[in-house]
Design an enzyme around this catalytic site. Sequence first.
Site, short mmCIF file in Angstrom:
data_model
loop_
_atom_site.label_atom_id
_atom_site.label_comp_id
_atom_site.label_asym_id
_atom_site.label_seq_id
_atom_site.Cartn_x
_atom_site.Cartn_y
_atom_site.Cartn_z
N LYS A 173 4.12 8.73 9.20
CA LYS A 173 3.65 8.03 10.34
C LYS A 173 4.76 8.55 11.68
CE LYS A 173 0.53 4.65 8.43
NZ LYS A 173 0.68 4.04 7.20
N ASP B 132 9.45 2.86 0.05
CA ASP B 132 8.21 3.50 0.96
C ASP B 132 8.37 2.91 2.03
OD1 ASP B 132 6.08 4.42 1.95
OD2 ASP B 132 4.52 3.76 0.35
N TYR C 39 0.83 -1.09 0.12
CA TYR C 39 0.22 -0.13 -0.05
C TYR C 39 0.79 1.18 0.01
CZ TYR C 39 -3.42 3.52 1.63
OH TYR C 39 -4.24 4.75 1.69
C1 LIG Z 1 0.16 4.67 5.80
C2 LIG Z 1 1.09 4.46 4.64
C3 LIG Z 1 1.13 5.36 3.55
C4 LIG Z 1 -0.09 6.58 3.48
O1 LIG Z 1 0.31 7.33 4.43
P1 LIG Z 1 -0.90 8.38 4.87
O2 LIG Z 1 -0.34 9.23 5.75
O3 LIG Z 1 -2.11 7.61 5.59
O4 LIG Z 1 -1.44 9.31 3.75
C5 LIG Z 1 1.73 5.06 2.30
N1 LIG Z 1 2.58 4.25 2.32
C6 LIG Z 1 2.79 3.31 3.42
C7 LIG Z 1 3.89 2.28 3.41
C8 LIG Z 1 1.99 3.51 4.61
O5 LIG Z 1 2.01 2.61 5.58
#
Ligand SMILES: *Cc1c(COP(=O)(O)O)cnc(C)c1O
Length: 423
Positions: free
Chosen positions: A266, A238, A143
Site C-alpha cells: 500500500k 503485517d 487479513y
Molecule cells: C492489503 C493488505 C494485504 C494484501 O495486499 P495486496 O497488495 O492487496 O495483495 C495484506 N495484508 C494487509 C494487512 C493488508 O492490509
Amino acid sequence: MSNLHTEIFEKSKKMVPGGVHSPVRSFKGMESTPKFFKSANGAYFTDIEGKDYIDFCMSFGPLVLGHQNPAVKEKLTQALGRGWSYGACEPYSVDLAEYLLSRLPHVDQIRFVNSGTEAVMTALRLARGVTKKNKIIKFNGCYHGHVDAMLIKAGSGLAGAAESSSLGVPKGVADDTLILELEDLDGVKKCFEDHKDEIAAIIVEPLPANNGLLIQDQEFLQGLRDITKANDALLIFDEVISGFRVAFGGMAELTGITPDIVTYGKVIGGGLPVGALAAKTEIMEHLAPVGGVYQAGTLSANPLAMVGGLETLKQMTKENYEKLEQNTLRIVNIFKKWLAEYNDGQFSNYNIIHHSSLFWIVPGDKIKSVGNIPGNIGEDFVPLFELLLEKGIYLSPNAYEVGFGSLAHDEDVAKDLEKRLWS
Ligand SMILES: *Cc1c(COP(=O)(O)O)cnc(C)c1O
C-alpha cells in the site's frame, strides 16, 4: 441507477468474473452497481458521468498524499521518459531502499515485490525456512492477502483448529495454519504448549484494519513478542496497511515492539504496485540468491513504482504525519456530528472507531476482536452507504472496510464534506 455505469458494468461482467478485478470493488450486498471512475485529483475522484466524490477509500490506503500529488507526478513523468521496466539492476530501488532503511531502525535489509500478498507469501516461506518449522499462527479478524495459508478461518473443533475460507486451498495447507482470537494471550500460550516445536511464526496485523478497525492493546502485542521469543518462533508484523501510515515506522515504531519480519505494501508504493518484506540481515540472508529460500519477480522493483514510492515517502515528514492526523480527526468529528443528527437520529447508533488516519464507521464501541462486532452491520450499512454515495461521499462498499484520510483531505475538503452531508 444511472445508465452509463450499468452499461459498462454489464459489459465488464461478460468478460470478467463479477465484472471486477478485486471482489470488494463489486458493491456486493449494496443496492447500487459499482461506479466507474475516470479521473482523480487531491481528495476527489470523478466518475464517468462527471459526478465528483470525496474519496475516503484512497485506493484502500496507498494514497496517503491524495490523488495526483504534484511532486510525485513530476518524478513519475521524468521516470516515464527513461523507460518503465528493465528486468535488470537499476539505481531507483537502491535509492528507495536506502531512504527506507535509514529511517526504519528495526530492520537492516529489504526486498521489494509487487503486492502485499506477495510480501506475506514470501515472509511466511522465509519464517519457515529460517525456523525449519511449519505451522503459522494467524488471528481471526486479520487479513494477510490471498495467500493459500492465510485464506483460513477458525474451524468448529478444537481451539486453533482451522479450515480454509476459500475453495481451492488444500486441507494440508489449512492444517498448518492455526487460528486464534485477537486479545487472547492465554490462547496463544496454550497453542504453543499444544504444538511444541512446530510453530514457525505468529503473523499479526499490529493494527488490524481489514475487518473493521480492531485496535489492540500494547500488552497483547508485547505478549506475542515475548511468547515467540521464548519458543524460537518468529513474530511477523503485517504492516501492509499500517506501515508508513500510522507513523513512518508503522506500528513497530508506535509500540516500540520489534518484530522479526515486517511486510509492507500500500503506502510504500504511493499508489503504484509495490510490496516489501524487511528484517534483520541474519534473517534476510536466507533469501535467494544468498540463502536457500527462493523468491523472485519479473517486475519486482519496477523503476516507475520505485520512484513513485520514494517521492511519496519523502513527503512523509513528522509535520506531515501530524497534519494527516489532524485532517482525519476533523473529518471524523464532522461525520460523528452528522451521524448523531441526521433525520432525527436514523444513524445515531453509529460511532466512529479511529486511529491516526484510519476510521471505521460502525454501530458499536470498544470493538477489539471479531466476537465484539455486531452481527448485522453488513445490512445496516447499505442505506448509509447509498445515502453518502448520493451526496458525493465515497466510502469503500463494505461495512467491514475502514476509511482513510490523506494529506489532501484538508480544511477546505472538510468544509465541503459538511456542505455535502447537510445538503
Ligand atoms: C492489503 C493488505 C494485504 C494484501 O495486499 P495486496 O497488495 O492487496 O495483495 C495484506 N495484508 C494487509 C494487512 C493488508 O492490509
